[in-house]
Design a protein around this motif. Sequence first.
Motif, PDB file in Angstrom:
ATOM      1  N   MET A   1       0.850  -1.202   0.000  1.00 25.38           N
ATOM      2  CA  MET A   1       0.000   0.000   0.000  1.00 25.38           C
ATOM      3  C   MET A   1       0.875   1.237   0.000  1.00 25.38           C
ATOM      4  O   MET A   1       1.605   1.504   0.935  1.00 25.38           O
ATOM      5  CB  MET A   1      -0.876  -0.035   1.250  1.00 25.38           C
ATOM      6  CG  MET A   1      -2.028   0.918   1.180  1.00 25.38           C
ATOM      7  SD  MET A   1      -3.097   0.691   2.595  1.00 25.38           S
ATOM      8  CE  MET A   1      -2.798   2.186   3.504  1.00 25.38           C
ATOM      9  N   ARG A   2       0.826   2.022  -1.038  1.00 24.78           N
ATOM     10  CA  ARG A   2       1.676   3.206  -1.123  1.00 24.78           C
ATOM     11  C   ARG A   2       0.860   4.388  -1.583  1.00 24.78           C
ATOM     12  O   ARG A   2       0.172   4.324  -2.588  1.00 24.78           O
ATOM     13  CB  ARG A   2       2.818   2.972  -2.124  1.00 24.78           C
ATOM     14  CG  ARG A   2       4.026   2.354  -1.511  1.00 24.78           C
ATOM     15  CD  ARG A   2       5.088   3.422  -1.239  1.00 24.78           C
ATOM     16  NE  ARG A   2       6.030   2.951  -0.251  1.00 24.78           N
ATOM     17  CZ  ARG A   2       5.971   3.296   1.045  1.00 24.78           C
ATOM     18  NH1 ARG A   2       5.049   4.115   1.466  1.00 24.78           N
ATOM     19  NH2 ARG A   2       6.835   2.843   1.898  1.00 24.78           N
ATOM     20  N   GLN A  75     -15.760  14.315   8.318  1.00 24.67           N
ATOM     21  CA  GLN A  75     -15.581  12.875   8.142  1.00 24.67           C
ATOM     22  C   GLN A  75     -14.535  12.346   9.108  1.00 24.67           C
ATOM     23  O   GLN A  75     -14.685  11.268   9.687  1.00 24.67           O
ATOM     24  CB  GLN A  75     -15.187  12.558   6.702  1.00 24.67           C
ATOM     25  CG  GLN A  75     -16.316  12.852   5.729  1.00 24.67           C
ATOM     26  CD  GLN A  75     -16.028  12.371   4.315  1.00 24.67           C
ATOM     27  OE1 GLN A  75     -15.043  11.689   4.059  1.00 24.67           O
ATOM     28  NE2 GLN A  75     -16.898  12.724   3.390  1.00 24.67           N
ATOM     29  N   ARG A  79     -15.528   9.922  11.975  1.00 28.62           N
ATOM     30  CA  ARG A  79     -15.058   8.641  11.426  1.00 28.62           C
ATOM     31  C   ARG A  79     -16.168   8.020  10.572  1.00 28.62           C
ATOM     32  O   ARG A  79     -16.436   6.822  10.637  1.00 28.62           O
ATOM     33  CB  ARG A  79     -14.650   7.689  12.557  1.00 28.62           C
ATOM     34  CG  ARG A  79     -13.287   8.014  13.115  1.00 28.62           C
ATOM     35  CD  ARG A  79     -13.166   7.618  14.548  1.00 28.62           C
ATOM     36  NE  ARG A  79     -13.791   8.613  15.397  1.00 28.62           N
ATOM     37  CZ  ARG A  79     -14.289   8.361  16.584  1.00 28.62           C
ATOM     38  NH1 ARG A  79     -14.259   7.162  17.061  1.00 28.62           N
ATOM     39  NH2 ARG A  79     -14.827   9.333  17.297  1.00 28.62           N
ATOM     40  N   ASN A  80     -16.789   8.897   9.834  1.00 23.91           N
ATOM     41  CA  ASN A  80     -17.948   8.495   9.054  1.00 23.91           C
ATOM     42  C   ASN A  80     -17.789   9.019   7.640  1.00 23.91           C
ATOM     43  O   ASN A  80     -17.792  10.220   7.419  1.00 23.91           O
ATOM     44  CB  ASN A  80     -19.188   9.091   9.720  1.00 23.91           C
ATOM     45  CG  ASN A  80     -20.443   8.845   8.919  1.00 23.91           C
ATOM     46  OD1 ASN A  80     -20.400   8.341   7.805  1.00 23.91           O
ATOM     47  ND2 ASN A  80     -21.548   9.204   9.497  1.00 23.91           N
ATOM     48  N   PRO A  81     -17.609   8.113   6.668  1.00 25.13           N
ATOM     49  CA  PRO A  81     -17.330   8.564   5.306  1.00 25.13           C
ATOM     50  C   PRO A  81     -18.530   9.196   4.606  1.00 25.13           C
ATOM     51  O   PRO A  81     -18.391   9.658   3.487  1.00 25.13           O
ATOM     52  CB  PRO A  81     -16.901   7.281   4.593  1.00 25.13           C
ATOM     53  CG  PRO A  81     -17.513   6.182   5.379  1.00 25.13           C
ATOM     54  CD  PRO A  81     -17.597   6.653   6.797  1.00 25.13           C
ATOM     55  N   ASP A 211      -6.131  12.684  13.358  1.00 24.93           N
ATOM     56  CA  ASP A 211      -5.270  11.501  13.200  1.00 24.93           C
ATOM     57  C   ASP A 211      -5.471  10.547  14.368  1.00 24.93           C
ATOM     58  O   ASP A 211      -5.723   9.354  14.181  1.00 24.93           O
ATOM     59  CB  ASP A 211      -3.794  11.926  13.146  1.00 24.93           C
ATOM     60  CG  ASP A 211      -3.370  12.340  11.747  1.00 24.93           C
ATOM     61  OD1 ASP A 211      -4.142  12.120  10.799  1.00 24.93           O
ATOM     62  OD2 ASP A 211      -2.262  12.888  11.603  1.00 24.93           O
ATOM     63  N   ALA A 212      -5.360  11.087  15.582  1.00 23.29           N
ATOM     64  CA  ALA A 212      -5.439  10.240  16.776  1.00 23.29           C
ATOM     65  C   ALA A 212      -6.813   9.602  16.902  1.00 23.29           C
ATOM     66  O   ALA A 212      -6.945   8.488  17.406  1.00 23.29           O
ATOM     67  CB  ALA A 212      -5.107  11.048  18.027  1.00 23.29           C
ATOM     68  N   LEU A 213      -7.845  10.302  16.419  1.00 27.06           N
ATOM     69  CA  LEU A 213      -9.210   9.767  16.516  1.00 27.06           C
ATOM     70  C   LEU A 213      -9.414   8.521  15.661  1.00 27.06           C
ATOM     71  O   LEU A 213     -10.413   7.821  15.813  1.00 27.06           O
ATOM     72  CB  LEU A 213     -10.234  10.828  16.126  1.00 27.06           C
ATOM     73  CG  LEU A 213     -10.686  11.723  17.275  1.00 27.06           C
ATOM     74  CD1 LEU A 213     -11.428  12.932  16.758  1.00 27.06           C
ATOM     75  CD2 LEU A 213     -11.565  10.939  18.243  1.00 27.06           C
ATOM     76  N   THR A 214      -8.463   8.236  14.760  1.00 30.50           N
ATOM     77  CA  THR A 214      -8.505   6.972  14.024  1.00 30.50           C
ATOM     78  C   THR A 214      -8.580   5.808  15.005  1.00 30.50           C
ATOM     79  O   THR A 214      -9.139   4.759  14.711  1.00 30.50           O
ATOM     80  CB  THR A 214      -7.245   6.837  13.142  1.00 30.50           C
ATOM     81  OG1 THR A 214      -7.174   7.972  12.288  1.00 30.50           O
ATOM     82  CG2 THR A 214      -7.282   5.592  12.301  1.00 30.50           C
ATOM     83  N   ARG A 264      -8.634  10.713  -0.323  1.00 28.82           N
ATOM     84  CA  ARG A 264      -8.229   9.832   0.783  1.00 28.82           C
ATOM     85  C   ARG A 264      -7.191   8.791   0.382  1.00 28.82           C
ATOM     86  O   ARG A 264      -6.166   8.648   1.070  1.00 28.82           O
ATOM     87  CB  ARG A 264      -9.458   9.178   1.414  1.00 28.82           C
ATOM     88  CG  ARG A 264      -9.131   8.378   2.668  1.00 28.82           C
ATOM     89  CD  ARG A 264     -10.363   7.988   3.456  1.00 28.82           C
ATOM     90  NE  ARG A 264     -10.955   9.139   4.101  1.00 28.82           N
ATOM     91  CZ  ARG A 264     -12.208   9.545   3.922  1.00 28.82           C
ATOM     92  NH1 ARG A 264     -12.992   8.873   3.104  1.00 28.82           N
ATOM     93  NH2 ARG A 264     -12.662  10.597   4.542  1.00 28.82           N
ATOM     94  N   GLY A 268      -2.852   8.208   1.846  1.00 30.04           N
ATOM     95  CA  GLY A 268      -2.715   7.078   2.752  1.00 30.04           C
ATOM     96  C   GLY A 268      -3.784   7.067   3.827  1.00 30.04           C
ATOM     97  O   GLY A 268      -3.575   6.544   4.909  1.00 30.04           O
ATOM     98  N   ALA A 269      -4.932   7.675   3.536  1.00 31.00           N
ATOM     99  CA  ALA A 269      -6.120   7.653   4.411  1.00 31.00           C
ATOM    100  C   ALA A 269      -5.922   8.384   5.732  1.00 31.00           C
ATOM    101  O   ALA A 269      -6.756   8.286   6.616  1.00 31.00           O
ATOM    102  CB  ALA A 269      -6.580   6.217   4.679  1.00 31.00           C
ATOM    103  N   ARG A 270      -4.820   9.115   5.895  1.00 33.20           N
ATOM    104  CA  ARG A 270      -4.619   9.841   7.169  1.00 33.20           C
ATOM    105  C   ARG A 270      -5.559  11.037   7.227  1.00 33.20           C
ATOM    106  O   ARG A 270      -5.452  11.956   6.406  1.00 33.20           O
ATOM    107  CB  ARG A 270      -3.178  10.326   7.276  1.00 33.20           C
ATOM    108  CG  ARG A 270      -2.312   9.460   8.167  1.00 33.20           C
ATOM    109  CD  ARG A 270      -0.972  10.087   8.348  1.00 33.20           C
ATOM    110  NE  ARG A 270      -1.088  11.379   9.005  1.00 33.20           N
ATOM    111  CZ  ARG A 270      -0.145  12.302   8.988  1.00 33.20           C
ATOM    112  NH1 ARG A 270       0.972  12.081   8.338  1.00 33.20           N
ATOM    113  NH2 ARG A 270      -0.321  13.433   9.606  1.00 33.20           N
ATOM    114  N   PRO A 271      -6.471  11.064   8.202  1.00 30.50           N
ATOM    115  CA  PRO A 271      -7.482  12.129   8.232  1.00 30.50           C
ATOM    116  C   PRO A 271      -6.879  13.528   8.387  1.00 30.50           C
ATOM    117  O   PRO A 271      -7.412  14.489   7.835  1.00 30.50           O
ATOM    118  CB  PRO A 271      -8.359  11.770   9.429  1.00 30.50           C
ATOM    119  CG  PRO A 271      -7.633  10.729  10.185  1.00 30.50           C
ATOM    120  CD  PRO A 271      -6.682  10.065   9.260  1.00 30.50           C
TER     121      PRO A 271
END
Lengths: 328, 257
Positions: A1-2, A75, A79-81, A211-214, A264, A268-271
């Motif tokens: 995954m890159r 989002q 944490r809701n897309p 980030d931390a809320l991930t 996203r 790398g999906a990092r919020p």
Amino acid sequence: MRSISARFLYSALLFALVTLSCGSLIAGKVWVPWSAWFAVNDDPLWVIILELRIPRTILGVAVGFALGVSGAALQGYTRNPLADPGVLGVSALAALGAVMTLFFGVTISSPWLLPLGAMTGAIGGVAVLLLLAGATSSVLTFILAGAILNTVASAGVALALSLSPNPWALNEIVNWLMGSLVDRSNSDVFISIPLIALGCGLLMMTARALDALTLGDMGARSLGVNLAATRLLLALGVGLATGASVAATGVIGFVGLVTPHLMRPLVGARPGALLIPSGLAGTVLVLAADIIVRLMPSVVEIKLGVAMAVLGGPFFLGLLLVLRRRLG
Amino acid sequence: MTHLVAENVHVRLGDRQVLSGVSASFSLGQVTAIVGPNGAGKSTLLSCLAGLRAPDQGVVKFGDDDLMKIPARERAQRVGFLPQIPEVAWAVEARTLIGFGRTPFIGSRGLSVEDDVAIERALVMTNTLDLAHRNVMTLSGGERGRVLIARALAGQPEWLLADEPLTGLDPGFQLDAAELFRTLAHKDGCGVIMTLHDLHMALRVADHVVVLADGHILADGTPIDVLTPAILAEAYGVDASITHGKHGPLIEILRCR
């Protein structure tokens, strides 16, 4: 995954942004070629550039950025897309706030009252949303809360429309509700830009918390994240950015929903890393859609908000189908 | 040496008194297991000890200070916490997720060399180097469990508080994780406190066991002193016998009373 490198992503988005901004200054029912830019100042085309194209382009950039960042922040926090100012009813409440100022006809006394009404609606909307669904952060409660807010707001707007005392106000409300960048003045720019900038600035400050809320509420709190402060930043940030955008252009939906999804995978999906790319993609989307709307060969120009909904509806449907497959 | 001490902690959730007057002391360099039946208040006690919930009455002391009065960022640097639910919201890379464990240390410039070193160390300790660039959503439950433990270790905390860290891991990974916690405590001097359901594990792994039942401390001491048939009968309502197997003591749960 890159994921692709941040520098490449930013360069590509900025390049698209600059190109489309130039396009937005040139294109329209009246073409303003580059040569006009260097002509003598009394060229009539200058009036078009100065009074129409420049405010329209700047507002397109600002509103696209505000909606993109707001969507990404909502989002990330929920944490809701499926979250975005439109889906969650924040835009609708901003519109209701603005419609109220139009309805009571107080907009003439000060140009600040309409944006103020819109922002009050938007901030109130986010606050109610966080109260209703903040503790659980489940997808379902958020969407339900959003549906409630949307219903309440549209009922309020319908009420204002049906009780509207004069046809002029009615016409203005309807026109304004559909969302458009047409005929915006420089004063619209001067009022909305600082508010949008402030709102986006507040949202940028949530990046690390997002980030931390991930890792969930507990995970984030154990990492020293102050959730109450994050909520406050989010409510004020989304309220200011969305409220000022709606005040300037009416409701333009789906930008905040679509752009975080497009960006996203690239970050790398990092919020936290998603905020700025999502904002830039929002500007690109709004500018592109606005140029297309301008060039449509129709007698009356199609409203940008309507065009966006036509594009966004199927996207939203597709998103739901993909999510259903993944969740089920 | 800094001790983590609960003094007369009371917690009420809604109309239920979850903890009523819990006092216990925890030391660095030890693995402590908090055991007890479902609903005994284990998780609530652990979140109080992690500074994530303020007791309604009583206090949790961190050394000489009230834990709740320590700024959140400093507390987060010193006390690591592993929640029970292995929640991961987005499809990030495992290494990115582990990097979130550095949140309380990150300055305005993002991850520093020091942060990278800590992340690498956590990857090595949890044997997750080969998972580093995998999408966490595609990991198996056990792999995700290890990555989340690595996330907690990335902060290099003095105290590691873990809520049921062994649940959902297969026996091999359970032993690996247990061994890891023992190494952390005995070699690195970390204070490890975890809630456990598996009494064998408590007996084998812990240096110190606290038995909680109905919001009270029933027993507190070394595993062999605490996990006795009488106490297990009182806590869980079961008949148990402790036998001595080839490799140490075994707990056999015979029947419900």
